[in-house]
Design an enzyme around this catalytic site. Structure first.
Site, PDB file in Angstrom:
ATOM      1  N   LYS A  22       0.678  -1.271   0.176  1.00 23.95           N
ATOM      2  CA  LYS A  22       0.149   0.025   0.175  1.00 23.95           C
ATOM      3  C   LYS A  22       0.808   1.261  -0.020  1.00 23.95           C
ATOM      4  O   LYS A  22       2.162   1.264   0.333  1.00 23.95           O
ATOM      5  CB  LYS A  22      -0.871   0.039   1.211  1.00 23.95           C
ATOM      6  CG  LYS A  22      -0.339  -0.114   2.368  1.00 23.95           C
ATOM      7  CD  LYS A  22       0.184   1.270   3.047  1.00 23.95           C
ATOM      8  CE  LYS A  22       0.895   1.343   4.371  1.00 23.95           C
ATOM      9  NZ  LYS A  22       1.633   2.604   4.909  1.00 23.95           N
ATOM     10  N   ALA A 128      10.803  -4.624   2.948  1.00 20.75           N
ATOM     11  CA  ALA A 128      10.647  -4.940   4.581  1.00 20.75           C
ATOM     12  C   ALA A 128      10.903  -3.542   5.239  1.00 20.75           C
ATOM     13  O   ALA A 128      11.892  -2.917   4.886  1.00 20.75           O
ATOM     14  CB  ALA A 128      11.236  -6.102   5.021  1.00 20.75           C
ATOM     15  N   ALA A 129      10.183  -3.344   6.158  1.00 22.74           N
ATOM     16  CA  ALA A 129      10.228  -2.022   7.137  1.00 22.74           C
ATOM     17  C   ALA A 129      10.572  -0.934   6.347  1.00 22.74           C
ATOM     18  O   ALA A 129      11.263  -0.115   6.446  1.00 22.74           O
ATOM     19  CB  ALA A 129      11.610  -2.415   7.964  1.00 22.74           C
ATOM     20  N   GLY A 134       4.315  -4.358   4.143  1.00 19.52           N
ATOM     21  CA  GLY A 134       4.321  -5.775   3.595  1.00 19.52           C
ATOM     22  C   GLY A 134       4.312  -6.731   4.725  1.00 19.52           C
ATOM     23  O   GLY A 134       3.664  -7.588   4.148  1.00 19.52           O
ATOM     24  N   GLY A 135       4.594  -6.595   6.005  1.00 20.00           N
ATOM     25  CA  GLY A 135       4.297  -7.691   7.026  1.00 20.00           C
ATOM     26  C   GLY A 135       2.715  -7.555   7.280  1.00 20.00           C
ATOM     27  O   GLY A 135       2.247  -8.657   7.490  1.00 20.00           O
ATOM     28  N   SER A 136       2.003  -6.543   7.213  1.00 12.18           N
ATOM     29  CA  SER A 136       0.645  -6.651   7.203  1.00 12.18           C
ATOM     30  C   SER A 136      -0.101  -7.323   5.946  1.00 12.18           C
ATOM     31  O   SER A 136      -1.251  -8.033   6.417  1.00 12.18           O
ATOM     32  CB  SER A 136      -0.081  -5.110   7.200  1.00 12.18           C
ATOM     33  OG  SER A 136       0.371  -4.444   8.448  1.00 12.18           O
ATOM     34  N   ASP A 170      -2.745  -1.990   9.842  1.00 12.42           N
ATOM     35  CA  ASP A 170      -3.002  -1.987   8.344  1.00 12.42           C
ATOM     36  C   ASP A 170      -3.515  -3.226   7.904  1.00 12.42           C
ATOM     37  O   ASP A 170      -3.746  -3.339   6.502  1.00 12.42           O
ATOM     38  CB  ASP A 170      -1.461  -1.489   7.655  1.00 12.42           C
ATOM     39  CG  ASP A 170      -1.233  -0.117   7.981  1.00 12.42           C
ATOM     40  OD1 ASP A 170      -1.924   0.665   8.308  1.00 12.42           O
ATOM     41  OD2 ASP A 170       0.212   0.039   7.869  1.00 12.42           O
TER      42      ASP A 170
END
Length: 335
Positions: A22, A128-129, A134-136, A170
């Site tokens: 996003k 990442a980070a 990305g993690g969400s 998110d």
């Protein structure tokens, strides 16, 4: 209620989902609330940039009545792709928590006594980070995958959105996709009309930036009288999205976290400047950063800007992409 996970077909079964990044077209950050979160008014848009998340059944059965089943539920979690570095491969990954939560929900609501043990492979195409969720997005994909693999029937969208909201701010949006206004801590979503396609050059950085550290810096700058007041009115970006005009949208991109991110990472100013010099209509720090999103007139311009900026600035990588895209969704394994 038990299911049979021992058949050859079950052992060979696999499920795959696509998880989309996003970008925040507008990110207004209010003061910190009593619960530690900040009140947000943000406009999310999903991007074609994505991770692929695959769930495989190992053939083993996990008894949900036996203590410690949560640790045994996932046999392995492998991470590959250009942005694999630093992504947790244990219970610190939201994919793990999402999978456990679906098993708990099925036990509580459907009386399920056992679920199959699973293995995950995440192919990371989302930085990442990097402030792009990305993690969400991976967690949203895991909710869909676990629901498909474990339950005799789906828990249904309302339940999956509940679980998404419990897991993180998110995740509900990355499950939904498209374009939406997020309020509260970002989890209260209202779909927004967006006409046409918007093209972006995403510029990633080799060095990450901590989201809590950026929020803390926002508060510090405001306390010192150096920060911007909260920009919680999203009317201008709503009008730009309705017009479908990239130049209109470029004029109203806004991120209350950007001054804090630039204070912590002054080098990001060079990224934004290089993007404008290369032909981007406008640039913005994506979420808490350090990824920068450069809005461009068309796909060809986005590809050119991505290539030029990444060549000019060592330690960056340029990715052309577009939005809006779908939310997390299951993908046919044959594709």
């Amino acid at each position: 209620m038990n299911r049979d996970f021992s058949s050859p077909d079950s052992r060979a079964s696999g499920y795959r989902a696509r998880a989309h990044a996003k970008v925040n077209l507008h990110l207004g950050v209010g003061d910190a609330r009593a619960d530690g979160y900040h009140e947000l008014a943000t406009v999310f848009q999903s991007l074609e940039l994505h991770d692929d998340v695959r769930l495989s059944l190992t053939g083993e059965e996990i008894d949900l009545a036996v203590d410690g089943w949560e640790e045994r539920l996932i046999e392995s979690l492998a991470v590959t792709g250009p942005y694999a570095a630093g992504v947790p491969t244990d219970s610190g990954n939201l994919v793990w928590r999402a999978t456990v939560n679906i098993a708990k929900r099925l036990r509580a609501e459907r009386g399920l006594d056992a679920v199959p043990q699973v293995a995950f492979e995440l192919r990371k195409g989302i930085p990442a980070a990097g402030g792009m969720a990305g993690g969400s997005a991976d967690a949203a994909a895991a909710l869909l995958l676990a629901d498909a693999a474990f339950g005799p029937t789906s828990l249904g969208q309302p339940v999956l959105y509940e679980e998404a909201n419990w897991l993180g701010s998110d995740i509900a949006f990355t499950l939904r996709g498209g374009t939406a206004l997020g309020t509260g801590r970002g989890e209260q979503l209202t779909p927004m009309l967006a006409r046409g396609t918007f093209h972006w050059a995403i510029i990633t950085s080799n060095e990450g930036l901590s989201t809590p550290a950026v929020f803390q810096k926002v508060d510090e700058l405001r306390a010192a009288g150096k920060g911007q007041p909260p920009h919680l009115d999203t009317a201008a970006v709503s009008q730009a999205l309705t017009s479908g005009d990239a130049e209109h949208l470029a004029a109203v991109l806004h991120n209350d976290m950007q001054p804090a991110a630039l204070t912590l990472r002054p080098d990001l100013r060079k990224t934004l400047a290089a993007g404008k010099a290369a032909g981007a209509l406008a640039g913005i720090v994506s979420g808490s950063g350090p990824t920068c999103a450069l809005l461009c007139a068309d796909a060809a311009e986005a590809a050119e800007v991505a290539a030029q900026v990444s060549t000019e600035l060592p330690g960056t990588r340029g990715i052309p992409t577009s939005g809006p895209a779908r939310g997390a969704h299951l993908v046919d394994e044959a594709n």
